[in-house]
Design an enzyme around this catalytic site. Structure first.
Site: not given
Ligand code: SIN
Length: 175
Positions: A6, A85
């Site tokens: 997700f 991340e």
């Molecule tokens: C995501 O996109 O689900 C996590 C946050 C991001 O990398 O902007």
């Protein structure tokens, strides 16, 4: 087994992974907030930008996109995503709902929990907008991240008052 990932932030419009299917999806019990600092993508170590994380919310929900990752690609995909991340996000198992499907599905998402080393927490909208308008990092301008997210949510027909309010503040402030 294949895995549903997700995405609710940059993963919506810039997944940069291989996947078998992409479906609009909803996560119940969580809301999106620009409360996570970005020192490595949309800001710098001495002047972090702000990106989204998820905050627990009993009645709330977060709309995003689910990607079905092939079983054979899971190890390489999550290795790459763990790196992308790395600034405070943790992989977490979740139950998500694919839009148009009544049934829930198990999946994985990246959440930057409150108190992580890059966590910035809440601030008034004007303050968030000012920081987003003036930050930039190796992945680009922080306001582009916000504007891309707002555009992607509209494309999904998803409403998020936090994101849209912030978008209006950033655009209004730039005028
Ligand atoms: C995501 O996109 O689900 C996590 C946050 C991001 O990398 O902007």
């Amino acid at each position: 087994m294949n895995v549903w990932l997700f995405g609710y932030g940059s993963l919506i419009w810039h997944p940069d992974i291989d996947y078998i299917a992409r479906e609009p999806a909803r996560l119940h019990g969580w809301e999106r907030r620009f409360w996570q600092g970005s020192h490595d993508h949309r800001g710098l170590p001495h002047s972090p930008g702000r990106v989204v994380t998820l905050i627990e919310s009993h009645r709330g929900h977060c709309d995003g996109v689910a990607y079905l990752v092939d079983a054979d690609a899971i190890a390489a995909t999550f290795e790459a995503l763990d790196y992308r991340e790395k600034n405070g996000y943790q992989r977490r198992n979740i139950t998500l709902q694919l839009t148009g499907n009544e049934q829930s599905t198990q999946g994985v998402t990246y959440i930057a929990p409150e108190g992580n080393h890059a966590y910035l927490g809440p601030a008034p909208i004007a303050e968030l907008a000012q920081q987003i308008r003036t930050s930039e990092g190796p992945s680009g301008r922080n306001d582009d991240y916000l504007l891309e997210l707002a555009r992607a949510l509209r494309e999904l027909d998803a409403h998020d008052s936090h994101v849209f309010e912030l978008e209006a503040a950033v655009i209004g402030g730039a005028a």
